[in-house]
Design an enzyme around this catalytic site. Structure first.
Site, short mmCIF file in Angstrom:
data_model
loop_
_atom_site.label_atom_id
_atom_site.label_comp_id
_atom_site.label_asym_id
_atom_site.label_seq_id
_atom_site.Cartn_x
_atom_site.Cartn_y
_atom_site.Cartn_z
N GLU A 1 -2.84 -1.52 15.42
CA GLU A 1 -1.92 -0.39 15.76
C GLU A 1 -1.94 0.70 14.97
OE1 GLU A 1 -1.13 -3.59 16.13
OE2 GLU A 1 -0.48 -4.14 18.22
N PHE B 1 12.38 -12.88 21.27
CA PHE B 1 10.89 -13.06 20.58
C PHE B 1 10.35 -11.61 20.75
CE2 PHE B 1 6.43 -13.48 21.74
CZ PHE B 1 6.04 -14.16 20.38
N GLN B 2 9.63 -11.27 19.57
CA GLN B 2 9.12 -10.00 19.26
C GLN B 2 9.93 -8.71 19.39
OE1 GLN B 2 5.30 -9.89 21.53
NE2 GLN B 2 4.44 -10.94 19.60
N LYS C 1 10.97 -3.88 28.70
CA LYS C 1 10.42 -4.38 29.80
C LYS C 1 10.93 -4.54 31.09
CE LYS C 1 7.40 -8.44 30.62
NZ LYS C 1 6.83 -9.56 30.25
N MET D 1 -8.56 7.38 -8.03
CA MET D 1 -7.66 8.26 -8.48
C MET D 1 -6.54 7.46 -9.51
SD MET D 1 -6.54 11.20 -8.62
CE MET D 1 -7.08 12.45 -7.14
C1 LIG Z 1 -1.60 2.68 1.25
C2 LIG Z 1 -1.83 3.26 0.05
N1 LIG Z 1 -1.80 2.51 -0.91
C3 LIG Z 1 -1.68 2.93 -2.31
C4 LIG Z 1 -2.07 4.21 -2.52
C5 LIG Z 1 -1.85 4.80 -3.81
N2 LIG Z 1 -3.32 5.26 -4.32
C6 LIG Z 1 -3.54 6.66 -4.14
S1 LIG Z 1 -5.30 6.92 -4.60
C7 LIG Z 1 -5.37 5.48 -4.64
C8 LIG Z 1 -7.03 4.91 -5.08
C9 LIG Z 1 -7.86 5.10 -3.76
O1 LIG Z 1 -9.09 4.55 -4.32
P1 LIG Z 1 -10.21 4.86 -3.21
O2 LIG Z 1 -9.96 4.51 -1.68
O3 LIG Z 1 -11.40 3.94 -3.72
O4 LIG Z 1 -10.72 6.41 -3.44
P2 LIG Z 1 -11.11 7.14 -4.86
O5 LIG Z 1 -10.04 7.61 -5.37
O6 LIG Z 1 -11.84 5.82 -5.60
O7 LIG Z 1 -11.84 8.05 -4.33
C10 LIG Z 1 -4.41 4.62 -4.57
C11 LIG Z 1 -4.34 3.08 -4.72
C12 LIG Z 1 -1.95 4.98 -1.49
N3 LIG Z 1 -2.17 6.37 -1.60
N4 LIG Z 1 -1.74 4.55 -0.05
#
Ligand SMILES: Cc1ncc(C[n+]2csc(CCOP(=O)(O)OP(=O)(O)O)c2C)c(N)n1
Ligand SMILES: [Mg+2]
Lengths: 192, 578
Positions: B62, B124-125, B174, B482
């Site tokens: 979803e 439920f749910q 529902k 990042m």
């Molecule tokens: C759902 C979620 N969890 C954690 C983060 C924190 N976060 C921001 S950028 C990043 C790294 C992303 O890694 P990747 O998808 O390999 O992209 P890259 O930076 O290596 O290009 C994280 C963990 C986020 N933005 N969203």
């Protein structure tokens, strides 16, 4: 008090960085605000309004809600303390809610406010008259009595209620119920 | 919603579920991203029976459905639609709803609910969907009476679409779906509390025109609000007539053609050096549908120190929130610009434009090349050459997102789609799928990192089943890049839990297992071939894994909380900015 003359966070930070003093009218101060909100009469609407304040970390000192002359609309009166600038922003966000019909910050207006308080005190024969005299000065009523307690009802601005509660403390107050404030803008202003 | 008008003569009696479906058709819905379950089984049953006009796409999670609806909405400007069951179905959409709220994306999410008499019983749910989503929706409805259903649908689309757009949740118990009544789709919405100021004040627009005429160093600062209001064309005309340079936020990319000499690209934390120089030296900023957020301003007190500010925005609560605005025009951005246009003549900006060009030449975007190693920036540059600004580019969150923003050139509004406000990893592929459903005439390119891609990779097989030829780029640096960059720069190179080499799947096999084409490049000279091969696929997604250098960092960079003047334009020793 209005946010119009107060400085934005950027302006304040800049003045500080320059070592300049921030004028009393420029800084946003914490004030008590009384805000009247007209909204759809539904639990969801009420929730959304309260949530907005909660999300910004405001403590709501009192919230009252009741139907208006139109049963599909309720009126909330909210008493809170906070920085005028942020409150003004919250008010704009309130205005954005679909269930909110009108928002008014009464603080910058002439307004009347009232609160109702029920207060139960123990009494004995030697202080009964004294208690009733005090009640009379505050224009209160006795609404319930037993052999050893009396319950008073007083109404007025919050300050008056506070003063009355202060007077009653030494008798050992058993129970207090306050309604929270309701407020309304004065219709007529004289002298200007 | 207590007043029920008597049905018009001839209105047909039908179940709530059928009313729901016919309401979507009446609303002109083209595609619904959904997943069935007990609470909405009646809707799915009626769907099979009456065959509504819209296409239903069975997503495999979803959250993917919610992002797909966002991608559809951002690519088309129409409202995206999601249909899920109660409880876990509803909670799985929460991230997508929050994402849509932060980025003002119009979507309507229909959630099943337990029967009204069971609400509050821990049935439920059951979950309190309205409560959970209250702070991340523009509005929500719990429909308690089948006679309110059609009106609720009508209101939901109206609210999502108008004013400052946003997500709306409609919770459908529902029993309401099973109950019967006459159906007639309302012609009008009755929302007495819903107002927004559509028309900015004339006096303010004149004042803005005067400020523009007086300015020596004006700069347009354009955000997603300009794209959402379909104001790119008029903005472009004004900038060109008045000779005013333009910078955009991440969400503003595409609102002004970046190949125009007046464009200085993106501003802010990972914006171009020259865009940030322009901001720091401008004497007038004309903010259009932008909100002065912290990724744009950095340290607030030193941002745009010489600029007076004009702010055009639909949302009064975004005016003077952080930064003092000298002239605020609250109203529809397109309308305001259309009225500003005849008042804005050519400005005396030749000296200013020469300065801006000099900055562009002084410090262009750059990265190391020629050592035989494959870098993400090179891949993105090749993709840009291949797509020539005509594709819809959808990105995830991380380094690749910033490189895509920097190294593509966006020429048209609604060709750059990303998760900006919430920064949701896993947004990209399902959003690209939504965009592909909405714009079958366009090539859609999905660009993720190796971290974010797996967060919603399940939707690959949905896109394959529908024959969508999405070009799926995975920039695999084997790291949460990042986060790694921050660890390297600000946390003494302690790469705590950001190495993905042990847990990354084989992306080519992953693609193939989902009935997609899988391709891989590891060196610069393999890149063009892989791109060509992918573009030759026309009946399913083509997944391209690019194995790139993990050490690469996104520059320029304004470290969080630092002043925009302290922008790092190239790799320095880490201790230089702690
Ligand atoms: C759902 C979620 N969890 C954690 C983060 C924190 N976060 C921001 S950028 C990043 C790294 C992303 O890694 P990747 O998808 O390999 O992209 P890259 O930076 O290596 O290009 C994280 C963990 C986020 N933005 N969203
Ligand atoms: Mg990565």
């Amino acid at each position: 008090m209005s946010e119009q003359n107060t400085l934005t966070p950027q302006q304040i930070l800049r003045k500080k960085a320059q070592g300049e003093a921030i004028g009393p009218g420029e800084q946003t101060h914490r004030h008590r605000h009384i805000i009247a909100v007209l909204l759809e009469n539904s639990i969801g609407a009420l929730n959304r309004v309260v949530n907005l304040f909660a999300a910004r970390g405001f403590n709501l000192e009192s919230v009252t809600v009741g139907e208006t002359d139109d049963p599909s609309i309720s009126r909330m009166t909210i008493a809170t303390t906070g920085e005028s600038r942020i409150i003004a922003q919250v008010n704009r966000q309130l205005n954005r809610l679909i269930d909110v019909l009108e928002v008014e910050d009464l603080t910058s207006e002439e307004y009347v406010e009232r609160e109702l308080c029920l207060l139960k005190v123990p009494y004995a024969s030697d202080n009964r008259v004294e208690l009733l005299d005090t009640l009379k000065i505050f224009q209160g009523k006795v609404v319930d009595v037993t052999t050893n307690t009396m319950t008073f009802e007083i109404t007025g601005p919050a300050k008056k209620i506070n003063a009355f509660i202060g007077m009653m403390k030494r008798y050992g107050v058993e129970e207090i119920a306050r309604s929270g404030r309701v407020a309304m803008k004065r219709a007529l202003l004289f002298g200007d | 919603m207590t007043h029920h008008a008597p049905p018009a003569n001839g209105a047909q009696r039908m179940s709530g579920a059928e009313i729901f479906l016919r309401s979507l058709d009446a609303e002109g819905v083209e595609v619904v991203f959904g997943h069935p379950g007990g609470a909405v089984i009646k809707i799915y049953d009626e769907m099979a029976r009456i065959q509504p006009n819209f296409k239903h796409v069975l997503v495999r999670h979803e959250q993917g459905g919610a992002h797909a609806a966002e991608g559809y909405a951002k690519a088309t400007g129409k409202v995206g639609t999601v249909l899920v069951t109660s409880g876990p179905g509803a909670t799985n959409t929460v991230t997508g709803i929050a994402d849509a709220y932060m980025d003002s994306v119009p979507i309507v999410v229909f959630t099943g609910q337990v029967p009204t008499q069971l609400i509050g019983n821990d049935a439920f749910q059951e979950c309190d969907t309205i409560g959970i989503t209250r702070s991340i929706t523009k509005h929500s409805f719990l429909v308690r009476d089948v006679r309110d259903l059609a009106q609720a649908v009508k209101k939901a689309y109206h609210i999502a679409r108008t004013g400052r757009p946003g997500p709306v949740v409609v919770d459908l118990p529902k029993d309401v779906l099973l109950a019967e009544t006459e159906f007639e789709y309302p012609k009008e919405v009755n929302l007495r509390g819903y107002r927004f100021k559509a028309r900015g004040d004339d006096a303010k627009i004149q004042r803005a025109a005067a400020m523009i005429a007086e300015a020596d160093k004006p700069l347009f600062y354009v955000g997603g609000g300009a794209v959402g209001a379909d104001a790119a064309d008029v903005l472009t005309r004004i900038a060109r007539t008045a000779r005013i340079p333009v910078t955009t936020t991440l969400h503003g990319l595409g609102a002004f053609p970046e190949d125009d000499e007046l464009s200085v690209g993106m501003l802010g934390m990972h914006g171009t050096w020259y865009a940030n120089m322009a901001v720091q030296n401008a004497d007038l900023l004309i903010a259009v549908g932008a909100r002065f957020d912290d990724r744009v301003t950095g340290k607030l007190e030193s941002w745009a120190p010489h600029a007076k500010i004009v702010h055009i925005d639909i949302d009064p609560s975004s005016i003077s929130k952080n930064v003092y605005v000298d002239c605020a025009i609250v109203g529809d951005v397109r309308d305001a610009l259309m009225r500003l246009e005849p008042l804005a003549g050519a400005c005396r900006t030749e000296a200013w434009l020469a300065q801006v060009q000099a900055w562009k030449a002084e410090c262009p975007l750059a990265y190391e090349q020629g050592d035989g190693r494959l870098r993400a920036q090179y891949v993105l540059e090749r993709l840009r050459r291949h797509t020539k600004g005509e594709a819809i580019v959808v990105t995830d969150v991380g380094q690749h997102q910033m490189w895509a923003a920097q190294y593509f050139q966006f020429l048209h509004a609604r060709t750059h789609i990303t998760s900006g406000g919430l920064g949701t990893m896993g947004f990209c592929f399902p959003a690209a799928m939504g965009a592909a459903f909405g714009r079958p005439d366009k090539t859609v390119v999905s660009i993720s990192g190796d971290g974010g891609f797996v967060m919603n990779a399940q939707e690959l097989s949905v896109a394959a089943a529908h024959g969508l030829p999405i070009k799926v780029v995975i920039i695999n640096n084997k790291f949460l890049g990042m986060v790694r960059q921050w660890q390297e720069l600000f946390h003494d190179e302690r790469f705590s839990h950001t190495d993905l080499s042990d847990t990354n799947p084989d992306f080519v096999k992953l693609a193939e297992a989902h009935h997609c084409v899988g391709l891989r490049a590891e060196t610069p000279d393999e890149v063009d071939g892989v791109i060509r091969e992918a573009w030759a696929v026309s009946d399913r997604p083509a997944v391209m894994e690019f194995r790139v250098a993990k050490e690469e960092m996104v520059f320029p960079m304004v470290p969080a909380g630092a002043s925009t003047d302290e922008m790092i334009t190239k790799r320095l020793t880490p201790n230089a900015f702690v």
